[in-house]
Design an enzyme around this catalytic site. Structure first.
Site, short mmCIF file in Angstrom:
data_model
loop_
_atom_site.label_atom_id
_atom_site.label_comp_id
_atom_site.label_asym_id
_atom_site.label_seq_id
_atom_site.Cartn_x
_atom_site.Cartn_y
_atom_site.Cartn_z
CG HIS A 1 0.34 -8.04 -5.93
ND1 HIS A 1 0.37 -9.03 -5.27
CD2 HIS A 1 -0.92 -7.81 -6.37
CE1 HIS A 1 -0.92 -9.76 -5.61
NE2 HIS A 1 -1.52 -8.85 -6.34
CG ASP B 1 -6.24 -2.63 -9.52
OD1 ASP B 1 -7.22 -3.08 -10.30
OD2 ASP B 1 -5.77 -2.97 -8.45
N1 COA Z 1 3.19 3.49 -3.24
C1 COA Z 1 3.99 3.94 -2.15
N2 COA Z 1 4.40 2.83 -1.26
C2 COA Z 1 4.18 1.51 -1.40
C3 COA Z 1 2.97 1.32 -2.06
C4 COA Z 1 2.48 1.90 -3.26
N3 COA Z 1 1.54 1.94 -4.05
N4 COA Z 1 2.78 -0.11 -2.11
C5 COA Z 1 3.56 -0.34 -0.88
N5 COA Z 1 4.25 0.75 -0.48
C6 COA Z 1 5.23 0.74 0.57
C7 COA Z 1 4.48 0.77 1.89
O1 COA Z 1 4.15 2.31 2.12
C8 COA Z 1 5.31 0.06 2.78
O2 COA Z 1 6.09 0.88 3.29
P1 COA Z 1 6.95 1.12 4.73
O3 COA Z 1 7.45 -0.28 4.99
O4 COA Z 1 8.05 2.01 4.64
O5 COA Z 1 5.72 1.44 5.53
C9 COA Z 1 5.85 -1.12 2.36
O6 COA Z 1 5.79 -0.70 0.65
C10 COA Z 1 4.86 -2.20 2.14
O7 COA Z 1 3.74 -2.19 1.87
P2 COA Z 1 2.37 -2.75 2.77
O8 COA Z 1 1.26 -1.84 2.35
O9 COA Z 1 2.65 -2.78 4.16
O10 COA Z 1 2.36 -4.07 1.97
P3 COA Z 1 1.31 -5.05 1.50
O11 COA Z 1 1.73 -6.33 1.28
O12 COA Z 1 0.45 -5.24 2.86
O13 COA Z 1 0.74 -4.32 0.32
C11 COA Z 1 -0.79 -3.50 -1.35
C12 COA Z 1 0.21 -4.62 -0.82
C13 COA Z 1 -1.38 -3.75 -2.56
C14 COA Z 1 -1.85 -3.42 -0.27
C15 COA Z 1 0.05 -2.20 -1.28
O14 COA Z 1 0.90 -2.44 -2.35
C16 COA Z 1 -0.75 -1.06 -1.74
O15 COA Z 1 -1.78 -0.44 -0.84
N6 COA Z 1 -0.87 -0.88 -3.12
C17 COA Z 1 -1.84 0.44 -3.54
C18 COA Z 1 -3.16 -0.36 -3.55
C19 COA Z 1 -3.28 -1.15 -4.91
O16 COA Z 1 -2.90 -0.81 -5.94
N7 COA Z 1 -4.07 -2.08 -4.69
C20 COA Z 1 -4.21 -3.24 -5.75
C21 COA Z 1 -3.42 -4.36 -5.50
S1 COA Z 1 -3.71 -5.56 -6.88
#
Ligand code: COA
Length: 379
Positions: A260, A314
């Site tokens: 998140h 979720d």
């Molecule tokens: N599984 C594996 N790795 C994850 C992850 C997950 N669900 N969520 C984040 N990470 C990792 C990323 O790969 C990234 O790694 P890196 O720095 O080595 O590239 C790091 O954590 C940061 O992730 P990032 O996507 O840049 O952070 P963000 O703040 O933009 O992400 C989300 C937030 C929600 C988009 C992200 O956690 C995600 O894509 N989660 C899965 C989708 C989800 O469940 N969404 C619902 C949110 S309520």
């Protein structure tokens, strides 16, 4: 601590709001001053809607009045029903909601009225109509007749009833009511921001909600609950959970329902849904989906906890919805049916103290190029 990435507006404050507070380090979520645990334990979705829209809990007669207004609004205009009948059955629910809300904006007698009273009335209608749209679309796309709501019951009970045509189990209806409470608002999440950006141009409420629905649709936001269910189906058994996680980690694939932008501790909504999903699994005699979710958490969590990656809302909503008999393709529209309450609360706040959003970007492109006739250009 991981280095901050560019873009994404992380930690950028773009407005003041008195609707929702999140403490991401402690895993705390508060609506209008009330802790989410308190509301999930004692409140209803209708009461929370009133709270988010009006800033305080309703008195008894105010709640009764809202209930009547919501149920009275559960009538789709015939023109929209005709539109829905023309759409191919495989149209996704979120696209149908966009079409439906656009059409409702055209057909709403107050569609372009911008007074606080008109916007409040539209917010109530939209909350009822999104549920109506989702359940009506579900039935039409399965060649079933739409089911009319029962006025003696609330929105959660009616959603399940209008979806299946059968009176829902008491625990399922209460769990669904709590799920709607938990999804109702979440500060300046992507779809709420998108709604506020649209509203800040002084565009109308329906147009802003269409923007929000499009934003919620993506798998990084509301679409994640459906993606979690897809993952659980792929995993298939509790024993397969650890190898699945191992493979995802090796191949740098995301585990959906984890992580998140704001929470760096366990999402409080996931905590509440975890218990409810477990209880519901037992009641419905189908605990396999919950157990699989737990096994994924057990395999993945220790590997990413140090990076602040925990289950989000979720993760456990997927198994809970599934054992309630809700098809996967309704998971994200259900998120919209709940979040429309938060969106509209934010829109009213935006209209009351508006300033156009117009951020800046660092230009990294070329400068000083000279135009040439088309036959003189090189590839
Ligand atoms: N599984 C594996 N790795 C994850 C992850 C997950 N669900 N969520 C984040 N990470 C990792 C990323 O790969 C990234 O790694 P890196 O720095 O080595 O590239 C790091 O954590 C940061 O992730 P990032 O996507 O840049 O952070 P963000 O703040 O933009 O992400 C989300 C937030 C929600 C988009 C992200 O956690 C995600 O894509 N989660 C899965 C989708 C989800 O469940 N969404 C619902 C949110 S309520």
């Amino acid at each position: 601590m991981a280095e901050k990435k560019l873009g994404g507006l992380e930690d950028v404050v773009v407005c003041e709001s008195s609707i929702c507070f999140i403490d991401g380090q402690r895993g705390q979520l508060v609506y209008r001053g009330y802790d989410i645990d308190d509301l999930a334990a004692h409140s209803t979705f209708e009461e929370v809607a009133y709270l988010l829209w009006n800033g305080r809990l309703p008195l008894e007669h105010e709640l009764a009045e809202l209930h009547t207004q919501l149920l009275d609004a559960m009538l789709l205009p015939w023109e929209l029903l005709e539109v829905l009948k023309q759409l191919p059955p495989e149209s996704g629910g979120m696209r149908v909601l966009q079409v439906g809300v656009s059409a409702l904006g055209i057909l709403d007698p107050q569609g372009d009225e911008m007074s606080p009273e008109a916007n409040r009335a539209k917010a109530i209608r939209l909350a009822a109509q999104l549920i109506l749209l989702t359940t009506t679309w579900h039935r039409l796309s399965h060649n079933l007749e739409p089911v009319e709501p029962r006025h003696e019951y609330g929105l959660a009970w009616n959603f399940l009833y209008m979806m299946s045509g059968e009176e829902p189990d008491h625990l399922a209806a209460r769990t669904f009511d709590v799920a709607l409470i938990l999804h109702a608002d979440h500060e300046l999440n992507a779809s709420t921001f998108s709604a506020r950006v649209t509203a800040a141009t002084l565009s109308d409420m329906h147009s802003a909600i269409v923007s929000a629905i499009g934003t919620l649709k993506g798998p990084l936001h509301g679409g994640a609950n459906e993606a979690v269910m897809k993952m659980l189906r792929e995993i298939g058994t509790v024993e397969n959970a650890a190898p699945y996680v191992e493979d995802a980690v090796t191949n740098k694939k995301k585990i959906m329902g984890f992580g998140h932008r704001v929470y760096k501790a366990k999402d409080p909504r996931a905590r509440i849904l975890e218990g409810m999903s477990q209880e519901l699994g037992r009641r419905m005699d189908d605990s396999s989906w919950f157990e699989m979710s737990r096994a994924v958490e057990a395999a993945f969590q220790p590997r990413v906890a140090a990076r602040g990656i925990y289950p989000n809302v979720d993760f456990f909503s997927a198994s809970a919805y599934h054992v309630m008999g809700i098809p996967d393709d309704l998971f994200t529209p259900i998120f919209a049916c709940s979040r429309v309450v938060g969106w509209t609360a934010h829109l009213m706040e935006q209209y009351a103290n508006n300033r156009l959003f117009r951020p800046d970007s660092d230009y990294v492109g070329e400068k000083g190029l000279k135009w040439k006739p088309v036959d003189e250009r090189e590839a």
